[in-house]
Write a protein that holds these residues in place. Structure first.
Motif, short mmCIF file in Angstrom:
data_model
loop_
_atom_site.label_atom_id
_atom_site.label_comp_id
_atom_site.label_asym_id
_atom_site.label_seq_id
_atom_site.Cartn_x
_atom_site.Cartn_y
_atom_site.Cartn_z
N GLU A 106 0.85 -1.18 0.00
CA GLU A 106 0.00 0.00 0.00
C GLU A 106 0.89 1.23 0.00
O GLU A 106 1.78 1.38 0.84
N LEU A 107 0.63 2.13 -0.97
CA LEU A 107 1.40 3.35 -1.10
C LEU A 107 0.46 4.54 -1.19
O LEU A 107 -0.71 4.40 -1.53
N THR A 108 0.99 5.69 -0.88
CA THR A 108 0.21 6.91 -1.02
C THR A 108 1.11 8.02 -1.54
O THR A 108 2.32 8.04 -1.25
N ASP A 123 10.74 4.16 -10.39
CA ASP A 123 9.40 3.68 -10.05
C ASP A 123 8.60 4.74 -9.31
O ASP A 123 7.40 4.90 -9.51
N ASP A 124 9.29 5.49 -8.43
CA ASP A 124 8.61 6.53 -7.67
C ASP A 124 8.15 7.66 -8.60
O ASP A 124 7.06 8.21 -8.43
N ALA A 125 8.97 8.00 -9.57
CA ALA A 125 8.60 9.04 -10.53
C ALA A 125 7.39 8.62 -11.35
O ALA A 125 6.47 9.41 -11.58
N GLU A 126 7.36 7.36 -11.77
CA GLU A 126 6.22 6.85 -12.54
C GLU A 126 4.94 6.84 -11.69
O GLU A 126 3.86 7.19 -12.19
N LEU A 127 5.07 6.46 -10.44
CA LEU A 127 3.91 6.47 -9.55
C LEU A 127 3.41 7.89 -9.34
O LEU A 127 2.20 8.14 -9.32
N GLY A 128 4.34 8.85 -9.20
CA GLY A 128 3.95 10.24 -9.05
C GLY A 128 3.18 10.76 -10.26
O GLY A 128 2.19 11.49 -10.12
N GLU A 129 3.61 10.36 -11.46
CA GLU A 129 2.90 10.75 -12.68
C GLU A 129 1.49 10.18 -12.71
O GLU A 129 0.53 10.86 -13.10
N LEU A 130 1.36 8.91 -12.30
CA LEU A 130 0.03 8.29 -12.24
C LEU A 130 -0.86 9.00 -11.24
O LEU A 130 -2.04 9.28 -11.52
N ALA A 131 -0.32 9.32 -10.08
CA ALA A 131 -1.10 9.99 -9.04
C ALA A 131 -1.57 11.37 -9.50
O ALA A 131 -2.73 11.75 -9.28
N LEU A 132 -0.69 12.12 -10.15
CA LEU A 132 -1.07 13.44 -10.67
C LEU A 132 -2.16 13.31 -11.74
O LEU A 132 -3.12 14.09 -11.76
N CYS A 175 -9.56 17.54 -9.42
CA CYS A 175 -9.05 18.04 -8.14
C CYS A 175 -7.97 19.09 -8.36
O CYS A 175 -7.35 19.16 -9.42
N ARG A 176 -7.74 19.88 -7.32
CA ARG A 176 -6.72 20.94 -7.40
C ARG A 176 -6.24 21.27 -5.99
O ARG A 176 -6.84 20.87 -4.99
N GLY A 177 -5.15 22.02 -5.93
CA GLY A 177 -4.67 22.55 -4.65
C GLY A 177 -3.76 21.58 -3.92
O GLY A 177 -2.55 21.69 -3.98
N TRP A 178 -4.38 20.67 -3.21
CA TRP A 178 -3.60 19.67 -2.50
C TRP A 178 -4.49 18.46 -2.25
O TRP A 178 -5.71 18.53 -2.36
N GLY A 179 -3.87 17.35 -1.93
CA GLY A 179 -4.63 16.14 -1.69
C GLY A 179 -3.69 14.97 -1.53
O GLY A 179 -2.47 15.12 -1.35
N ARG A 180 -4.28 13.78 -1.63
CA ARG A 180 -3.50 12.56 -1.48
C ARG A 180 -4.14 11.47 -2.32
O ARG A 180 -5.37 11.31 -2.29
N VAL A 181 -3.32 10.71 -3.04
CA VAL A 181 -3.81 9.62 -3.89
C VAL A 181 -3.30 8.30 -3.31
O VAL A 181 -2.09 8.12 -3.13
N ASP A 182 -4.23 7.39 -3.02
CA ASP A 182 -3.87 6.10 -2.44
C ASP A 182 -3.83 5.03 -3.53
O ASP A 182 -4.70 4.99 -4.41
N VAL A 183 -2.84 4.17 -3.43
CA VAL A 183 -2.54 3.21 -4.49
C VAL A 183 -2.14 1.86 -3.87
O VAL A 183 -1.52 1.82 -2.81
N MET A 184 -2.50 0.77 -4.55
CA MET A 184 -1.95 -0.56 -4.25
C MET A 184 -1.01 -0.95 -5.37
O MET A 184 -1.29 -0.69 -6.55
N ARG A 185 0.10 -1.57 -5.00
CA ARG A 185 1.09 -2.03 -5.98
C ARG A 185 1.23 -3.55 -5.82
O ARG A 185 1.64 -4.02 -4.75
N LEU A 221 -4.98 2.36 -8.75
CA LEU A 221 -5.54 3.50 -8.02
C LEU A 221 -6.68 3.06 -7.11
O LEU A 221 -7.55 2.29 -7.52
N LEU A 222 -6.69 3.57 -5.89
CA LEU A 222 -7.76 3.28 -4.94
C LEU A 222 -8.71 4.46 -4.79
O LEU A 222 -9.90 4.35 -5.02
N GLU A 223 -8.17 5.61 -4.38
CA GLU A 223 -9.03 6.77 -4.16
C GLU A 223 -8.18 8.03 -4.03
O GLU A 223 -6.96 7.98 -3.84
N VAL A 224 -8.87 9.18 -4.11
CA VAL A 224 -8.25 10.49 -3.89
C VAL A 224 -8.88 11.10 -2.65
O VAL A 224 -10.10 11.09 -2.47
N ASN A 225 -8.04 11.64 -1.79
CA ASN A 225 -8.50 12.38 -0.60
C ASN A 225 -8.26 13.86 -0.84
O ASN A 225 -7.12 14.27 -1.09
#
Length: 316
Positions: free
Chosen positions: A192-194, A237-246, A254-264, A272-276
């Motif tokens: 589980e990553l975020t 891998d972290d850069a690729e995950l960041g691109e997916l999250a964005l 969405c805009r401003g700030w938030g958090r994207v939860d992911v399972m790998r 992708l699981l959800e956006v907070n």
């Protein structure tokens, strides 16, 4: 009052730190809100707490609020489902985080997953359980193991993992305690990553390693033995995950700030699981942990989030 404090007070005006509320995530919001309020006040911001939307409405009617730092969590009395954002747009008051559309879509796990699917963004297979439908038939079509969750709750509220058919009914009964649709989702076995989002930037990922088997409510907010590894992946891998999250964050508006939860999964594929849209800001929370890896301390993080409301006012 120092010159800096006076400048900050003039820049932001009267800031309402909106916390608490009446959603299932009230206690987490109160904790987050206390931390944000303390940080903003220490930085010289004219900030004060307001507990819930009804209390905010009274302040809006009295004209005592210039902008809102929203740290309400959840829906139906929380501040993440678009209702608060619509209210503030009607009053012309800027607010941290996403607008009506982004908040509403991100809060609804079914619709956000449908958007991602339409764009080819990877998310776990799922189905919606509607009244009158055959529960076992839907579950068997999806396949075990699976997860049962309310479509519009956060903080792991109402979630169950189901490994065999005889446990399905109890999981559905738990999820039904909360309003809205129910979601059956294929269980992804892996890490589980975020990924925190700050402006147009994806923060370093965090890999979450609970002491127990799952990262549940207790592991998130109570336990002191949950490990947070940041960055959670190797550089590429972290850069690729960041691109997916964005991409996922932007896809649901969405805009401003938030958090994207992911399972790998074990093969290295991300789901992708959800956006907070108003992530936690407690001592256990993840966006502050990720920001600190870039040298952004909690105080600066709060100010950067609040500064985004100035850009919102300036936008045409």
């Amino acid at each position: 009052m120092t010159a800096h404090s006076q400048d900050v007070r003039q820049l932001f005006g009267r800031v309402a730190v909106l916390l608490g509320g009446s959603s299932s995530e009230r206690e987490v919001s109160l904790d987050s809100g206390r931390n944000v309020l303390e940080s903003l006040v220490a930085a010289g911001v004219d900030a004060r707490p307001i507990d819930g939307v009804p209390a905010l409405i009274k302040e809006l009617q009295a004209g005592t609020v210039d902008r809102v730092f929203n740290i309400l969590h959840g829906s139906r009395g929380g501040g993440e489902d678009g209702v608060l954002q619509g209210l503030l747009e009607a009053y012309g008051i800027p607010c941290t985080g996403s607008d009506v559309l982004g908040s509403a879509l991100a809060m609804d796990k079914v619709r956000s997953k449908q958007v991602w699917q339409s764009l080819g963004l990877s998310t776990a297979e799922f189905c919606v359980l509607r009244p009158g439908e055959d529960l076992q038939e839907k579950a068997e079509a999806l396949g075990y193991p699976l997860i049962v969750k309310p479509a519009c709750e956060g903080s792991s509220v109402g979630i169950s993992r189901v490994f065999k058919p005889e446990d399905l009914a109890a999981a559905v009964a738990l999820a039904k305690r909360y309003p809205g649709e129910l979601l059956l989702e294929r269980l992804i076995v892996g890490d589980e990553l975020t990924v925190g989002i700050l402006g147009e930037q994806a923060l370093p990922s965090i890999r979450i390693v609970p002491a127990g088997e799952y990262y549940d409510y207790h592991a998130k907010y109570v336990a002191e033995d949950t490990q947070y590894i940041c960055p959670g992946l190797r550089q590429q891998d972290d850069a690729e995950l960041g691109e997916l999250a964005l991409a996922a964050f932007r896809a649901v508006g969405c805009r401003g700030w938030g958090r994207v939860d992911v399972m790998r999964d074990r093969s290295g594929r991300n789901y992708l699981l959800e956006v907070n849209t108003a992530p936690g800001m407690t001592s256990h929370s993840l966006v502050p942990k990720a920001a600190s890896q870039l040298g952004i301390d909690f105080s600066e993080l709060c100010l950067r989030i609040l500064r985004q409301t100035l850009a919102a006012v300036a936008a045409p």
